[in-house]
Design a protein around this motif. Structure first.
Motif, PDB file in Angstrom:
ATOM      1  N   ASN A   9       0.842  -1.184   0.000  1.00 27.54           N
ATOM      2  CA  ASN A   9       0.000   0.000   0.000  1.00 27.54           C
ATOM      3  C   ASN A   9       0.882   1.239   0.000  1.00 27.54           C
ATOM      4  O   ASN A   9       2.104   1.136  -0.125  1.00 27.54           O
ATOM      5  CB  ASN A   9      -0.965  -0.010   1.197  1.00 27.54           C
ATOM      6  N   ARG A  10       0.281   2.380   0.191  1.00 28.26           N
ATOM      7  CA  ARG A  10       0.998   3.651   0.151  1.00 28.26           C
ATOM      8  C   ARG A  10       0.373   4.620   1.159  1.00 28.26           C
ATOM      9  O   ARG A  10      -0.595   4.288   1.836  1.00 28.26           O
ATOM     10  CB  ARG A  10       0.934   4.267  -1.260  1.00 28.26           C
ATOM     11  N   GLY A  11       0.951   5.816   1.259  1.00 25.35           N
ATOM     12  CA  GLY A  11       0.355   6.874   2.070  1.00 25.35           C
ATOM     13  C   GLY A  11       0.350   6.585   3.555  1.00 25.35           C
ATOM     14  O   GLY A  11       1.188   5.840   4.076  1.00 25.35           O
ATOM     15  N   GLU A  12      -0.629   7.184   4.242  1.00 24.07           N
ATOM     16  CA  GLU A  12      -0.638   7.114   5.703  1.00 24.07           C
ATOM     17  C   GLU A  12      -0.796   5.696   6.220  1.00 24.07           C
ATOM     18  O   GLU A  12      -0.225   5.350   7.250  1.00 24.07           O
ATOM     19  CB  GLU A  12      -1.726   8.022   6.277  1.00 24.07           C
ATOM     20  N   ILE A  13      -1.550   4.852   5.503  1.00 25.14           N
ATOM     21  CA  ILE A  13      -1.757   3.501   6.020  1.00 25.14           C
ATOM     22  C   ILE A  13      -0.487   2.665   5.898  1.00 25.14           C
ATOM     23  O   ILE A  13      -0.207   1.808   6.746  1.00 25.14           O
ATOM     24  CB  ILE A  13      -2.962   2.810   5.322  1.00 25.14           C
ATOM     25  N   ALA A  14       0.315   2.919   4.867  1.00 24.83           N
ATOM     26  CA  ALA A  14       1.586   2.202   4.738  1.00 24.83           C
ATOM     27  C   ALA A  14       2.516   2.564   5.890  1.00 24.83           C
ATOM     28  O   ALA A  14       3.188   1.698   6.470  1.00 24.83           O
ATOM     29  CB  ALA A  14       2.243   2.530   3.398  1.00 24.83           C
ATOM     30  N   LEU A  15       2.540   3.841   6.232  1.00 22.17           N
ATOM     31  CA  LEU A  15       3.373   4.276   7.359  1.00 22.17           C
ATOM     32  C   LEU A  15       2.833   3.718   8.679  1.00 22.17           C
ATOM     33  O   LEU A  15       3.606   3.312   9.557  1.00 22.17           O
ATOM     34  CB  LEU A  15       3.401   5.802   7.403  1.00 22.17           C
ATOM     35  N   ARG A  16       1.530   3.649   8.797  1.00 17.85           N
ATOM     36  CA  ARG A  16       0.898   3.080  10.006  1.00 17.85           C
ATOM     37  C   ARG A  16       1.315   1.621  10.200  1.00 17.85           C
ATOM     38  O   ARG A  16       1.632   1.192  11.315  1.00 17.85           O
ATOM     39  CB  ARG A  16      -0.632   3.188   9.834  1.00 17.85           C
ATOM     40  N   ILE A  17       1.306   0.849   9.121  1.00 13.67           N
ATOM     41  CA  ILE A  17       1.700  -0.559   9.194  1.00 13.67           C
ATOM     42  C   ILE A  17       3.186  -0.682   9.514  1.00 13.67           C
ATOM     43  O   ILE A  17       3.592  -1.530  10.326  1.00 13.67           O
ATOM     44  CB  ILE A  17       1.359  -1.278   7.875  1.00 13.67           C
ATOM     45  N   HIS A  18       3.998   0.164   8.893  1.00 18.80           N
ATOM     46  CA  HIS A  18       5.444   0.147   9.166  1.00 18.80           C
ATOM     47  C   HIS A  18       5.712   0.359  10.659  1.00 18.80           C
ATOM     48  O   HIS A  18       6.517  -0.361  11.265  1.00 18.80           O
ATOM     49  CB  HIS A  18       6.135   1.240   8.348  1.00 18.80           C
ATOM     50  N   ARG A  19       5.035   1.313  11.251  1.00 18.20           N
ATOM     51  CA  ARG A  19       5.264   1.613  12.661  1.00 18.20           C
ATOM     52  C   ARG A  19       4.871   0.430  13.548  1.00 18.20           C
ATOM     53  O   ARG A  19       5.572   0.104  14.522  1.00 18.20           O
ATOM     54  CB  ARG A  19       4.470   2.860  13.050  1.00 18.20           C
ATOM     55  N   ALA A  20       3.752  -0.220  13.213  1.00 15.39           N
ATOM     56  CA  ALA A  20       3.328  -1.389  13.987  1.00 15.39           C
ATOM     57  C   ALA A  20       4.368  -2.504  13.902  1.00 15.39           C
ATOM     58  O   ALA A  20       4.693  -3.147  14.910  1.00 15.39           O
ATOM     59  CB  ALA A  20       1.966  -1.883  13.481  1.00 15.39           C
ATOM     60  N   CYS A  21       4.877  -2.715  12.711  1.00  7.77           N
ATOM     61  CA  CYS A  21       5.895  -3.761  12.516  1.00  7.77           C
ATOM     62  C   CYS A  21       7.163  -3.460  13.308  1.00  7.77           C
ATOM     63  O   CYS A  21       7.734  -4.352  13.961  1.00  7.77           O
ATOM     64  CB  CYS A  21       6.233  -3.902  11.030  1.00  7.77           C
ATOM     65  N   LYS A  22       7.618  -2.222  13.259  1.00  4.70           N
ATOM     66  CA  LYS A  22       8.874  -1.875  13.935  1.00  4.70           C
ATOM     67  C   LYS A  22       8.761  -2.080  15.446  1.00  4.70           C
ATOM     68  O   LYS A  22       9.715  -2.521  16.090  1.00  4.70           O
ATOM     69  CB  LYS A  22       9.265  -0.423  13.635  1.00  4.70           C
ATOM     70  N   GLU A  23       7.586  -1.788  16.025  1.00  3.26           N
ATOM     71  CA  GLU A  23       7.405  -2.004  17.459  1.00  3.26           C
ATOM     72  C   GLU A  23       7.426  -3.485  17.811  1.00  3.26           C
ATOM     73  O   GLU A  23       7.708  -3.852  18.953  1.00  3.26           O
ATOM     74  CB  GLU A  23       6.090  -1.376  17.924  1.00  3.26           C
ATOM     75  N   MET A  24       7.137  -4.327  16.821  1.00  2.00           N
ATOM     76  CA  MET A  24       7.140  -5.774  17.041  1.00  2.00           C
ATOM     77  C   MET A  24       8.472  -6.414  16.640  1.00  2.00           C
ATOM     78  O   MET A  24       8.612  -7.634  16.699  1.00  2.00           O
ATOM     79  CB  MET A  24       6.001  -6.419  16.247  1.00  2.00           C
ATOM     80  N   GLY A  25       9.427  -5.585  16.225  1.00  2.00           N
ATOM     81  CA  GLY A  25      10.734  -6.106  15.831  1.00  2.00           C
ATOM     82  C   GLY A  25      10.744  -6.764  14.459  1.00  2.00           C
ATOM     83  O   GLY A  25      11.599  -7.610  14.176  1.00  2.00           O
ATOM     84  N   ILE A  26       9.799  -6.383  13.606  1.00  2.00           N
ATOM     85  CA  ILE A  26       9.678  -6.972  12.270  1.00  2.00           C
ATOM     86  C   ILE A  26      10.220  -6.005  11.234  1.00  2.00           C
ATOM     87  O   ILE A  26       9.893  -4.812  11.248  1.00  2.00           O
ATOM     88  CB  ILE A  26       8.200  -7.300  11.955  1.00  2.00           C
ATOM     89  N   GLN A  27      11.030  -6.503  10.313  1.00  5.98           N
ATOM     90  CA  GLN A  27      11.542  -5.665   9.224  1.00  5.98           C
ATOM     91  C   GLN A  27      10.430  -5.409   8.205  1.00  5.98           C
ATOM     92  O   GLN A  27       9.498  -6.207   8.061  1.00  5.98           O
ATOM     93  CB  GLN A  27      12.716  -6.337   8.535  1.00  5.98           C
ATOM     94  N   THR A  28      10.560  -4.297   7.509  1.00  2.00           N
ATOM     95  CA  THR A  28       9.523  -3.929   6.544  1.00  2.00           C
ATOM     96  C   THR A  28      10.099  -3.722   5.151  1.00  2.00           C
ATOM     97  O   THR A  28      11.248  -3.305   4.985  1.00  2.00           O
ATOM     98  CB  THR A  28       8.803  -2.635   6.962  1.00  2.00           C
TER      99      THR A  28
END
Length: 448
Positions: A9-28
């Motif tokens: 995806n793109r835009g704000e939702i892509a950034l939202r998912i990225h942030r969730a992943c980083k808090e879980m220690g997952i690479q994006t």
């Protein structure tokens, strides 16, 4: 747990998912079109892959390129966000056939709910209240007239596929039916490649109430209360709040249990939203969205959960991190969708952002992927940000929203921010007395 998630995806939702992943220690992994090479989620992701030119059909909707990006980067899961391929059952099947996990429901459940007639029949069988209407698709004008006469005018003619208000036409009287029927079919054919339509009773002054549900795919499910999304323009949501000003705790628990029981019985997995029209104390099912909703942050605010992280957790085979007893709403939350559009006509307003300042402070969240100097491309949806506020009461939330809107700065383009300043001055909004028709009627008066 997943090691690497590709964000389709793109835009704000892509950034939202990225942030969730980083808090879980997952690479994006960020995929992007050439138009989004400098997008915020692309700049922040661990890896990035350009998958095509600006048109979505050649990039964000290109299944072969997305699969190739997974294989190149070694991503073991895909999060689709909302829109694009998020409710495309064929895409889900292809993803799974390549040994990649789709973070969302099964292809079978997406198909089940993707056709509105099948979804309605399924929900009826699961005990979910539905709007009176045709038993299935209506193939001819004569048949449409007979159905309309049996349920009573006004009726609405709806495409069985798709959404976003396309392929929906109102017939207030028998004399309107021919135009409504033929127009709805032609719009549906053009937009979705499927001209099948069905009829439903048109409710005069309903609210749009949706129930957030979440299933573990094994027969366990919960609900996270309701969102009121009644302020709409051309069937597009503009302003959402949770809880609804017109739903009490007893009603919430009752309809919430109906919805969670329904998805538990079909062993639904992940986040979903069951949408209703609500009038005179009665709920009428209209559709189920088998994905994350744009307005999910208001639910997150009042229940103190991260729905995206929960999606990832369940998709990876873990148990839900909460039970129904854990889910106790706290306070009130409101979301405004900030679009790059020029008022009063709502024309798209792409261009370069000269200055951007996000509001802050207690109980304020701004989900946006824009920044100083960013150029909004003209190829995609005009949503550039979501301003969410949370407070102990609805009155305090409205006051906080007014303050936050006054702090928001987006220079260089036009936005819909002035609309929300005006709405907050309206007594009906302050009192929560509005229906799905309120905003369009108000806009018509304001532009006379």
């Amino acid at each position: 747990m997943f090691k690497k998630v590709l964000i389709a995806n793109r835009g704000e939702i892509a950034l939202r998912i990225h942030r969730a992943c980083k808090e879980m220690g997952i690479q994006t992994v960020a995929i992007h079109s050439t138009a989004d090479a400098n997008a915020m989620h692309v700049r922040m992701a661990d890896e990035r892959v350009c998958i095509g030119p600006p048109p979505a059909s050649q990039s964000y909707l290109s299944v072969p390129y997305i699969i190739a990006a997974c294989e190149i980067t070694g991503a073991d899961a895909i999060h689709p966000g909302y829109g694009f391929l998020s409710e495309n059952a064929t895409f889900v099947q292809i993803v799974e056939d390549h040994g990649i996990t789709f973070i969302g429901p099964s292809a079978a459940h997406i198909r089940l709910m993707g056709d509105k007639i099948t979804a309605k029949d399924t929900m009826k069988g699961l005990g979910v209240p539905c709007v009176p209407g045709s038993d299935g698709g209506v193939a001819t004008l004569d048949e449409a007239r007979k159905v309309a006469a049996s349920i009573g005018y006004p009726v609405i003619v709806k495409a069985t596929a798709g959404g976003g208000g396309r392929g929906m036409k109102l017939a207030r009287a028998a004399s309107d039916m021919e135009t409504a029927f033929t127009t709805a079919r032609s719009e549906a054919k053009a937009a979705f490649g499927n001209d099948e339509v069905y009829l439903e009773k048109y409710l005069g002054a309903p609210r749009h109430i949706e129930i957030q549900v979440f299933g573990d795919g094994k027969g366990g499910a919960v609900h996270l209360g309701e969102r009121d999304c009644s302020l709409q323009r051309r069937h597009q949501k503009v302003f959402e709040e949770a809880p609804s000003p017109v739903i009490d705790a007893k009603t919430r628990a009752k309809i919430g249990k109906v919805c969670s029981d329904a998805i538990a019985r079909i062993k639904y997995s992940g986040a979903g939203t069951i949408e209703f029209l609500y009038e005179r104390g009665e709920f009428y099912f209209i559709e189920m969205n088998t994905r994350l909703q744009v307005e999910h942050p208001v639910t997150e605010a009042i229940y103190d959960v991260d729905i995206v992280q929960e999606q990832i957790r369940v998709a990876a085979g873990h148990k839900m991190s909460f039970t129904q007893d854990d889910l106790v709403p706290n306070g009130h939350a409101i979301e405004c969708r900030i679009n790059a559009e020029k008022l009063p006509g709502f024309q798209p307003s792409p261009g370069r952002i000269a200055t951007y300042y996000a509001p802050g402070g207690l109980g304020v969240r701004m989900d946006s992927a824009i920044y100083d100097g960013y150029t909004i491309p003209p190829y995609y949806d005009s949503l550039i940000g979501k301003l969410i506020v949370h407070a102990r009461t609805r009155d305090l939330a409205l006051a906080r929203l007014r303050r936050a809107l006054s702090e928001l700065v987006v220079d260089g383009i036009d936005t819909t921010t002035p609309l929300f300043h005006a709405l907050l001055d309206e007594p009906d909004i302050q009192k929560g007395k509005y229906t799905i028709h309120w905003l369009e009627e108000w806009l018509a008066r304001e532009t006379q």
